[in-house]
Design a protein around this motif. Structure first.
Motif, PDB file in Angstrom:
ATOM      1  N   ALA A  26       0.811  -1.223   0.000  1.00 51.19           N
ATOM      2  CA  ALA A  26       0.000   0.000   0.000  1.00 51.19           C
ATOM      3  C   ALA A  26       0.842   1.270   0.000  1.00 51.19           C
ATOM      4  N   HIS A  27       2.167   1.130  -0.124  1.00 48.11           N
ATOM      5  CA  HIS A  27       3.079   2.279  -0.177  1.00 48.11           C
ATOM      6  C   HIS A  27       3.041   3.103   1.112  1.00 48.11           C
ATOM      7  N   THR A  28       2.948   2.428   2.242  1.00 44.19           N
ATOM      8  CA  THR A  28       2.951   3.136   3.529  1.00 44.19           C
ATOM      9  C   THR A  28       4.155   2.740   4.385  1.00 44.19           C
ATOM     10  N   SER A  63      -8.012  -7.156  -0.863  1.00 47.14           N
ATOM     11  CA  SER A  63      -7.054  -6.399  -1.671  1.00 47.14           C
ATOM     12  C   SER A  63      -7.694  -5.207  -2.364  1.00 47.14           C
ATOM     13  N   LEU A  64      -9.015  -5.259  -2.549  1.00 44.19           N
ATOM     14  CA  LEU A  64      -9.740  -4.178  -3.216  1.00 44.19           C
ATOM     15  C   LEU A  64     -10.375  -3.217  -2.220  1.00 44.19           C
ATOM     16  N   THR A  65     -10.008  -3.351  -0.955  1.00 43.47           N
ATOM     17  CA  THR A  65     -10.472  -2.466   0.112  1.00 43.47           C
ATOM     18  C   THR A  65      -9.321  -1.548   0.506  1.00 43.47           C
ATOM     19  N   PRO A  66      -9.566  -0.251   0.693  1.00 43.12           N
ATOM     20  CA  PRO A  66      -8.467   0.649   1.050  1.00 43.12           C
ATOM     21  C   PRO A  66      -7.712   0.175   2.289  1.00 43.12           C
ATOM     22  N   ALA A  67      -6.392   0.196   2.194  1.00 40.60           N
ATOM     23  CA  ALA A  67      -5.551  -0.116   3.345  1.00 40.60           C
ATOM     24  C   ALA A  67      -5.717   0.977   4.402  1.00 40.60           C
ATOM     25  N   ILE A  68      -5.293   0.671   5.619  1.00 36.10           N
ATOM     26  CA  ILE A  68      -5.512   1.577   6.747  1.00 36.10           C
ATOM     27  C   ILE A  68      -4.174   2.036   7.320  1.00 36.10           C
ATOM     28  N   LEU A  69      -4.069   3.336   7.575  1.00 28.34           N
ATOM     29  CA  LEU A  69      -2.887   3.901   8.220  1.00 28.34           C
ATOM     30  C   LEU A  69      -2.928   3.646   9.724  1.00 28.34           C
ATOM     31  N   ASN A  70      -1.834   3.958  10.388  1.00 31.18           N
ATOM     32  CA  ASN A  70      -1.763   3.758  11.839  1.00 31.18           C
ATOM     33  C   ASN A  70      -2.850   4.521  12.586  1.00 31.18           C
ATOM     34  N   ASN A  71      -3.270   5.666  12.036  1.00 29.08           N
ATOM     35  CA  ASN A  71      -4.284   6.481  12.711  1.00 29.08           C
ATOM     36  C   ASN A  71      -5.709   6.057  12.380  1.00 29.08           C
ATOM     37  N   GLY A  72      -5.858   4.964  11.622  1.00 26.43           N
ATOM     38  CA  GLY A  72      -7.179   4.447  11.294  1.00 26.43           C
ATOM     39  C   GLY A  72      -7.779   4.996  10.015  1.00 26.43           C
ATOM     40  N   ALA A  73      -7.105   5.952   9.375  1.00 24.18           N
ATOM     41  CA  ALA A  73      -7.615   6.540   8.137  1.00 24.18           C
ATOM     42  C   ALA A  73      -7.255   5.654   6.944  1.00 24.18           C
ATOM     43  N   PRO A  74      -8.106   5.643   5.903  1.00 21.38           N
ATOM     44  CA  PRO A  74      -7.766   4.877   4.702  1.00 21.38           C
ATOM     45  C   PRO A  74      -6.603   5.519   3.957  1.00 21.38           C
ATOM     46  N   VAL A  75      -5.842   4.710   3.260  1.00 20.00           N
ATOM     47  CA  VAL A  75      -4.716   5.221   2.482  1.00 20.00           C
ATOM     48  C   VAL A  75      -5.268   5.943   1.259  1.00 20.00           C
ATOM     49  N   ASP A  76      -5.036   7.241   1.206  1.00 18.32           N
ATOM     50  CA  ASP A  76      -5.620   8.096   0.178  1.00 18.32           C
ATOM     51  C   ASP A  76      -4.503   8.812  -0.571  1.00 18.32           C
ATOM     52  N   ALA A  96       7.739   7.004   9.770  1.00 17.36           N
ATOM     53  CA  ALA A  96       7.560   5.721  10.445  1.00 17.36           C
ATOM     54  C   ALA A  96       6.605   4.844   9.642  1.00 17.36           C
ATOM     55  N   PRO A  97       6.886   3.548   9.514  1.00 19.37           N
ATOM     56  CA  PRO A  97       6.011   2.662   8.739  1.00 19.37           C
ATOM     57  C   PRO A  97       4.559   2.749   9.196  1.00 19.37           C
ATOM     58  N   GLY A  98       3.662   2.896   8.203  1.00 17.19           N
ATOM     59  CA  GLY A  98       2.237   2.955   8.485  1.00 17.19           C
ATOM     60  C   GLY A  98       1.702   4.337   8.785  1.00 17.19           C
ATOM     61  N   LYS A  99       2.580   5.346   8.803  1.00 17.15           N
ATOM     62  CA  LYS A  99       2.140   6.691   9.179  1.00 17.15           C
ATOM     63  C   LYS A  99       1.496   7.442   8.021  1.00 17.15           C
ATOM     64  N   ALA A 100       1.992   7.240   6.796  1.00 18.75           N
ATOM     65  CA  ALA A 100       1.528   8.036   5.658  1.00 18.75           C
ATOM     66  C   ALA A 100       1.702   7.239   4.371  1.00 18.75           C
ATOM     67  N   TYR A 101       1.335   7.879   3.266  1.00 20.31           N
ATOM     68  CA  TYR A 101       1.461   7.268   1.934  1.00 20.31           C
ATOM     69  C   TYR A 101       2.589   7.940   1.173  1.00 20.31           C
ATOM     70  N   GLY A 143      -5.103  10.847  -3.130  1.00 19.74           N
ATOM     71  CA  GLY A 143      -5.664  12.027  -3.781  1.00 19.74           C
ATOM     72  C   GLY A 143      -6.733  11.656  -4.782  1.00 19.74           C
ATOM     73  N   ARG A 144      -6.328  11.195  -5.961  1.00 20.19           N
ATOM     74  CA  ARG A 144      -7.301  10.811  -6.986  1.00 20.19           C
ATOM     75  C   ARG A 144      -7.826   9.400  -6.783  1.00 20.19           C
ATOM     76  N   PHE A 145      -7.210   8.649  -5.892  1.00 17.62           N
ATOM     77  CA  PHE A 145      -7.647   7.282  -5.627  1.00 17.62           C
ATOM     78  C   PHE A 145      -7.170   6.859  -4.247  1.00 17.62           C
ATOM     79  N   LYS A 146      -7.815   5.823  -3.716  1.00 20.01           N
ATOM     80  CA  LYS A 146      -7.342   5.175  -2.503  1.00 20.01           C
ATOM     81  C   LYS A 146      -6.539   3.944  -2.903  1.00 20.01           C
ATOM     82  N   VAL A 147      -5.845   3.362  -1.947  1.00 20.42           N
ATOM     83  CA  VAL A 147      -4.905   2.288  -2.264  1.00 20.42           C
ATOM     84  C   VAL A 147      -5.213   1.054  -1.439  1.00 20.42           C
ATOM     85  N   GLY A 148      -5.369  -0.083  -2.126  1.00 21.39           N
ATOM     86  CA  GLY A 148      -5.562  -1.358  -1.459  1.00 21.39           C
ATOM     87  C   GLY A 148      -4.271  -2.145  -1.460  1.00 21.39           C
ATOM     88  N   PHE A 149      -4.373  -3.461  -1.639  1.00 22.35           N
ATOM     89  CA  PHE A 149      -3.175  -4.295  -1.713  1.00 22.35           C
ATOM     90  C   PHE A 149      -2.744  -4.343  -3.181  1.00 22.35           C
TER      91      PHE A 149
END
Length: 476
Positions: free
Chosen positions: A129-131, A276-289, A167-172, A291-297
């Motif tokens: 998920a590039h996080t 894999s088609l569901t947005p991955a989640i960051l450490n803070n619980g937000a979906p990986v976004d 830190a891993p999982g903090k951002a995209y 901008g123009r799309f969210k990111v799954g696996f």
């Protein structure tokens, strides 16, 4: 279109689709592909579309080898660039099902040579998920020499020493190095080269006969040459040091076959597909976004010009531009590959090619005629002009059973077109669908194809038109 279950009928339908003959929207799709080829500056393009798991159209435009005047065919292999990441993600999930990889385990379990980086634990799920915090590669990194006895573990020397961005999982942060690290984990877990693991788990079971790792010292005869926009030849760079992120040759037909098998659950379980088609989640619980799309696996999750959910991934590398896109509600898969890198909204372009192939608009409703138009073309969305700054003429004709529009812009719209393509004075559009508000055309621009809604009184370009706002009205 219903899926055909009788094996002979299904085979006949597939053959007809593969040859591009006698299908509903094949003329519209081919006309649009030709227009995109002309405006993009890419010497050669190839595309394929399936619906309900059945190939409904495949088409090509231009040359695989300009010097030899060798045309692009269905068997021409292109660099698929970062669309390779979808294969890597699928392979990772396949090995996790086999118990060889744990998606949430410390990556050092599989790649012990990965450095500590201040105790930051990176997982395969974060890499996909590039996080992970790993930086993207820089100019020239993809040309690092790769010897026959090298492994992706050896490639760690290129990037493992670079500090994490966060830190891993903090951002995209999009990272091809992250996928190269996934490739190293795959090699170590599978006990084989990445190429062999890909072949055994994906290429052979799915009969992807024209999909392979690119070896620039031993290119297949079917491989397209590489070009810059406009036709200048490029010397291939060795991308095997970052396998997992890029480095695969394929055809649109093979990519569509892969996408259909993936969505059906033929590669991994339906449960894993859904994850894999569901947005991955960051450490803070937000979906990986992004901008123009969210990111799954691996997969990007966005909306098309009609706000329908699409799963996709694009690629850009020297000598290639690529897209693989799946429209879930319409069960449409489409792939578009080219042999030059060109900046574009290629996701929308792929979706419009799929629409052209699948929808078959009534040609008798083609709104033929000539109009003048005027309105607003705002190059800066925050500085919307108060008075009209764009005008021009357009004509619509039914030619060779395709409803075609020619736009001859003036003013700001013409200046934008000339800036991107010096020799372009007009744009071509193809009618690809009908909606209650009027006809839908796909207009080919140097920035890719965009949907254009046409009625007797209005002309509207939908979607992110290269960051521009367009508001035009028509009059005879």
């Amino acid at each position: 279109m219903k899926a055909l279950t009788h094996p002979i009928l299904a085979a006949a339908m597939f053959f007809c689709a593969a040859t591009g003959e006698g299908l509903a929207g094949e003329k519209e799709a081919q006309a649009l592909l030709d227009a995109i080829a002309d405006m993009s500056g890419a010497p050669g393009l190839s595309a394929a579309v399936s619906q309900n798991g059945i190939m409904i159209w495949a088409g090509q435009s231009g040359f695989a080898d300009l010097e030899r005047k060798k045309p692009v065919t269905q068997t021409t292999r292109f660099r698929i660039a970062s669309v390779s990441k979808l294969l890597t993600a699928a392979l990772t999930l396949k090995l996790s099902e086999k118990g060889l990889l744990n998606l949430d385990e410390d990556i050092r379990t599989y790649v012990p040579d990965w450095p500590d980086h201040d105790g930051g634990v990176i997982t395969l799920r974060q890499l996909a998920a590039h996080t992970s915090g790993i930086a993207h590669y820089g100019a020239g990194d993809r040309g690092t020499p790769f010897n026959e006895d090298d492994t992706l573990n050896d490639s760690l020397a290129i990037y493992a020493h670079k500090p994490l961005l966060f830190a891993p999982g903090k951002a995209y942060n999009y990272s091809s190095y992250g996928y190269a690290l996934m490739g190293a984990a795959i090699e170590n877990a599978a006990g084989s080269s990445f190429e062999e693991a890909l072949s055994v788990n994906l290429i052979e079971p799915l009969s992807l006969r024209r999909t392979s790792i690119e070896d620039i010292s031993n290119l297949p005869e079917e491989a397209s040459r590489l070009y810059r926009q406009g036709g200048a030849t490029l010397t291939p760079n060795d991308q095997r040091a970052v396998l997992g992120a890029t480095g695969v040759l394929s055809t649109p037909g093979d990519l569509v076959r892969f996408a259909d098998a993936y969505m059906r659950g033929d590669i991994i379980s339906s449960e894993l597909v859904a994850q894999s088609l569901t947005p991955a989640i960051l450490n803070n619980g937000a979906p990986v976004d992004a901008g123009r799309f969210k990111v799954g696996f691996g997969w990007r999750i966005g909306e098309n010009w009609e706000t329908e959910t699409v799963f996709h991934h694009a690629g850009l590398t020297p000598g290639a531009r690529s897209i693989l896109t799946v429209n879930a509600s319409r069960k449409l898969s489409a792939a578009l590959l080219s042999n030059a890198s060109w900046t574009s909204r290629i996701e929308t372009t792929g979706e419009l090619i799929a629409t052209a192939a699948a929808e078959n608009p009534d040609r008798e409703t083609c709104p033929t005629g000539e109009w003048r138009y005027e309105g607003i073309f705002a190059s800066d969305p925050d500085a919307y002009p108060e008075t009209p700054n764009a005008e021009g003429s357009l004509g619509i004709v039914l030619y060779e059973d395709v409803c075609r529009m020619t736009l001859a812009p003036q003013g700001e719209l013409a200046a934008w077109l000339a800036q991107l393509r010096n020799d372009a004075t007009e744009m071509t559009a193809v009618m690809v669908a009908e909606r209650p508000t009027g006809a839908v055309f796909a207009v080919a621009t140097p920035w890719g194809a965009f949907p254009l809604y046409f009625s007797e009184t209005a002309l509207a370009l939908k979607g992110d038109f290269a960051g521009r706002t367009v508001d035009l009205s028509l009059h005879r």
